[in-house]
Write a protein that holds these residues in place. Structure first.
Motif, short mmCIF file in Angstrom:
data_model
loop_
_atom_site.label_atom_id
_atom_site.label_comp_id
_atom_site.label_asym_id
_atom_site.label_seq_id
_atom_site.Cartn_x
_atom_site.Cartn_y
_atom_site.Cartn_z
N MET A 129 -12.63 -3.80 3.92
CA MET A 129 -13.97 -3.21 3.91
C MET A 129 -13.95 -1.74 4.31
O MET A 129 -14.63 -0.91 3.71
CB MET A 129 -14.90 -3.98 4.85
N VAL A 130 -13.16 -1.40 5.31
CA VAL A 130 -13.20 -0.04 5.84
C VAL A 130 -12.10 0.85 5.28
O VAL A 130 -12.12 2.07 5.50
CB VAL A 130 -13.10 -0.03 7.39
N ASP A 131 -11.16 0.25 4.54
CA ASP A 131 -10.02 1.06 4.11
C ASP A 131 -9.61 0.79 2.67
O ASP A 131 -9.82 1.61 1.79
CB ASP A 131 -8.83 0.83 5.05
N ALA A 132 -9.07 -0.38 2.41
CA ALA A 132 -8.38 -0.60 1.14
C ALA A 132 -9.28 -0.53 -0.08
O ALA A 132 -8.84 -0.15 -1.16
CB ALA A 132 -7.65 -1.95 1.18
N SER A 133 -10.56 -0.89 0.08
CA SER A 133 -11.43 -0.98 -1.10
C SER A 133 -12.16 0.32 -1.39
O SER A 133 -12.87 0.43 -2.38
CB SER A 133 -12.44 -2.11 -0.90
N VAL A 134 -12.02 1.32 -0.54
CA VAL A 134 -12.79 2.55 -0.67
C VAL A 134 -11.83 3.71 -0.96
O VAL A 134 -10.80 3.85 -0.32
CB VAL A 134 -13.57 2.85 0.63
N GLY A 135 -12.18 4.51 -1.96
CA GLY A 135 -11.40 5.73 -2.22
C GLY A 135 -10.52 5.68 -3.44
O GLY A 135 -9.88 6.67 -3.78
N GLY A 136 -10.46 4.54 -4.12
CA GLY A 136 -9.79 4.48 -5.41
C GLY A 136 -8.28 4.35 -5.39
O GLY A 136 -7.65 4.41 -6.44
N LYS A 137 -7.67 4.19 -4.22
CA LYS A 137 -6.22 3.98 -4.21
C LYS A 137 -5.91 2.54 -4.61
O LYS A 137 -6.43 1.60 -4.01
CB LYS A 137 -5.63 4.27 -2.83
N THR A 138 -5.08 2.39 -5.60
CA THR A 138 -4.62 1.08 -6.01
C THR A 138 -3.10 1.11 -6.00
O THR A 138 -2.49 2.19 -6.03
CB THR A 138 -5.10 0.73 -7.43
N GLY A 139 -2.46 -0.07 -5.96
CA GLY A 139 -1.01 -0.03 -6.04
C GLY A 139 -0.34 -1.27 -5.51
O GLY A 139 -0.98 -2.17 -4.96
N VAL A 140 0.98 -1.27 -5.68
CA VAL A 140 1.81 -2.38 -5.24
C VAL A 140 3.05 -1.84 -4.53
O VAL A 140 3.36 -0.64 -4.61
CB VAL A 140 2.23 -3.27 -6.44
N ASP A 141 3.72 -2.73 -3.84
CA ASP A 141 4.93 -2.37 -3.11
C ASP A 141 6.14 -2.40 -4.04
O ASP A 141 6.18 -3.15 -5.02
CB ASP A 141 5.16 -3.32 -1.95
N LEU A 142 7.13 -1.59 -3.72
CA LEU A 142 8.40 -1.58 -4.45
C LEU A 142 9.47 -2.08 -3.49
O LEU A 142 9.94 -1.34 -2.63
CB LEU A 142 8.72 -0.17 -4.94
N GLY A 143 9.79 -3.37 -3.61
CA GLY A 143 10.64 -3.99 -2.60
C GLY A 143 9.90 -3.99 -1.27
O GLY A 143 8.77 -4.47 -1.18
N ASN A 144 10.53 -3.40 -0.26
CA ASN A 144 9.88 -3.35 1.05
C ASN A 144 9.14 -2.04 1.28
O ASN A 144 8.65 -1.79 2.39
CB ASN A 144 10.92 -3.56 2.16
N LEU A 145 9.04 -1.21 0.25
CA LEU A 145 8.41 0.10 0.40
C LEU A 145 6.94 0.01 -0.01
O LEU A 145 6.61 -0.35 -1.14
CB LEU A 145 9.14 1.14 -0.46
N LYS A 146 6.07 0.35 0.94
CA LYS A 146 4.64 0.12 0.79
C LYS A 146 4.01 1.04 -0.26
O LYS A 146 4.20 2.26 -0.23
CB LYS A 146 3.95 0.36 2.14
N ASN A 147 3.25 0.43 -1.18
CA ASN A 147 2.35 1.16 -2.08
C ASN A 147 3.05 2.28 -2.84
O ASN A 147 2.48 3.36 -3.06
CB ASN A 147 1.16 1.73 -1.30
N MET A 148 4.27 2.02 -3.29
CA MET A 148 5.04 3.06 -3.96
C MET A 148 4.65 3.25 -5.42
O MET A 148 4.95 4.27 -6.04
CB MET A 148 6.54 2.74 -3.87
N VAL A 149 4.00 2.25 -6.02
CA VAL A 149 3.61 2.32 -7.42
C VAL A 149 2.11 2.10 -7.51
O VAL A 149 1.61 1.07 -7.05
CB VAL A 149 4.34 1.26 -8.27
N GLY A 150 1.38 3.06 -8.06
CA GLY A 150 -0.06 2.88 -8.15
C GLY A 150 -0.74 4.08 -8.77
O GLY A 150 -0.10 5.05 -9.16
N VAL A 151 -2.06 4.00 -8.85
CA VAL A 151 -2.87 5.09 -9.38
C VAL A 151 -4.11 5.24 -8.49
O VAL A 151 -4.47 4.32 -7.75
CB VAL A 151 -3.32 4.84 -10.84
N ILE A 152 -4.75 6.40 -8.59
CA ILE A 152 -6.02 6.62 -7.91
C ILE A 152 -7.11 6.57 -8.97
O ILE A 152 -7.16 7.41 -9.87
CB ILE A 152 -6.05 7.96 -7.16
#
Length: 356
Positions: A129-152
């Protein structure tokens, strides 16, 4: 509560959520609705959501297993395949009903399927509610690396219905508080002080604090949607926090860390760096550490793991030309981006956290 308008989306709250959604569905004439859930939100949230929908639509539910471990390209591939098999076209709508994993993952899938279909986020966790859904950042992890692949790319709308919070376990609620505390630390001292004693919060207080948290984030991302400058402020606590989260994610013998739990550690350590390198006072650092530890019990990080965690910092998305950059604080409510920090100083921040 008045809707919050961003560049390309609108955040609606509580009573306004489903009025806005039903009006949108009635006029948009989407060919099919795909509702993405995990097994938890299907069990606890889906029935409430469907009870609010007026009209008849062609709906398919896509259910995945919960957890950060499933926020990867393999899950995307399976969902893209399902969308194709069920005849999703460019007039289809993706509705992401869930926490940060669902909103990040579902947004990315929608933005990339057939080069982009519309999507709506309905966050069901406090963190989302306060972070992930606001601002248009989308993405997935690459192995153990957080949010390395995505679009805004922003959703059509975000619906913040705090009734869903009643389904959350305590640790998931606390995970969201980390991002709310961060918003105060980087932008608003008064908000930080309101958040300083969570034990006294009422339901009405929480609704207002969620609203105010979204206002803070929306102000930043509206001014800098593609993270060229001040949007980097939102990464306070995340440089070290993400590295710690990634390390623990791939070491099953270690405790499982929620995102907010890792960011809480990162904020304390980066608060220490802010005292050493900028102008945060000893009193402010003590206050920050005390308030954060009141909600997030201290984690015993084995000193043998420090160097391996530091190695993960090279993958941080704020880095440029091989340099690792931190967001630090000049003082509570005033942040600075593109701060260089030596490995020696990072090790000292681990020592500070261990000393608490």
């Amino acid at each position: 509560m008045k809707p919050i308008v961003s560049k390309d989306s609108i955040v609606y709250f509580n009573d306004d959520c489903y009025t806005a959604l039903n009006a949108y569905l009635e006029k948009s004439n989407h060919s099919k609705l795909f509702i993405l859930v995990d097994s938890n939100t299907y069990e606890h949230c889906y029935a409430r959501f469907m009870s609010q929908i007026l009209g008849t639509y062609d709906i398919e539910v896509i259910e995945i297993e919960p957890g950060e471990i499933n926020k990867n390209i393999e899950t995307c591939t399976s969902i893209w395949t399902v969308l194709s098999e069920y005849g999703a076209d460019r007039k289809s709508l993706m509705i992401n009903l869930g926490g940060g994993v669902i909103t990040d993952l579902g947004g990315f899938i929608a933005c990339t399927y057939k080069r982009g279909i519309n999507y709506i986020n309905i966050p069901t966790s406090l963190l989302a509610m306060v972070d992930a859904s606001v601002g248009g950042k989308t993405g997935v992890d690459l192995g153990n690396l957080k949010n390395m692949v995505g679009v805004i790319s922003e959703s059509e709308m975000v619906l913040v219905d705090t009734e869903y919070l009643g389904t959350l376990p305590v640790n998931q609620m606390c995970s969201g508080f980390a991002e709310m505390l961060k918003h105060g630390l980087i932008q608003d001292r008064n908000y930080w002080e309101k958040m300083s004693d969570l034990s006294k919060l009422t339901v009405d207080d929480l609704d207002q604090l969620i609203y105010d948290s979204v206002v803070i984030k929306n102000k930043i991302v509206t001014e800098d949607p593609t993270e060229q400058n001040i949007r980097k402020f939102l990464n306070f606590g995340h440089t070290l926090g993400h590295a710690i989260e990634s390390f623990y994610l791939t070491h099953p013998e270690k405790p499982t860390l929620l995102h907010g739990e890792a960011i809480a550690i990162g904020m304390i350590m980066e608060g220490f760096l802010s005292k050493e390198l900028l102008s945060v006072t000893e009193t402010e650092l003590t206050q920050m550490s005390t308030i954060i530890l009141a909600t997030f019990p201290k984690l015993n990080i084995d000193p043998k793991d420090h160097q391996e965690i530091i190695k993960l910092l090279i993958h941080d998305k704020k880095n440029e030309k091989g340099n690792i950059y931190f967001v630090l604080l000049n003082t509570i409510g005033d942040a600075k981006y593109n701060c260089k920090v030596s490995d020696k100083m990072i090790l000292e921040s681990f020592a500070y956290y261990a000393s608490l």
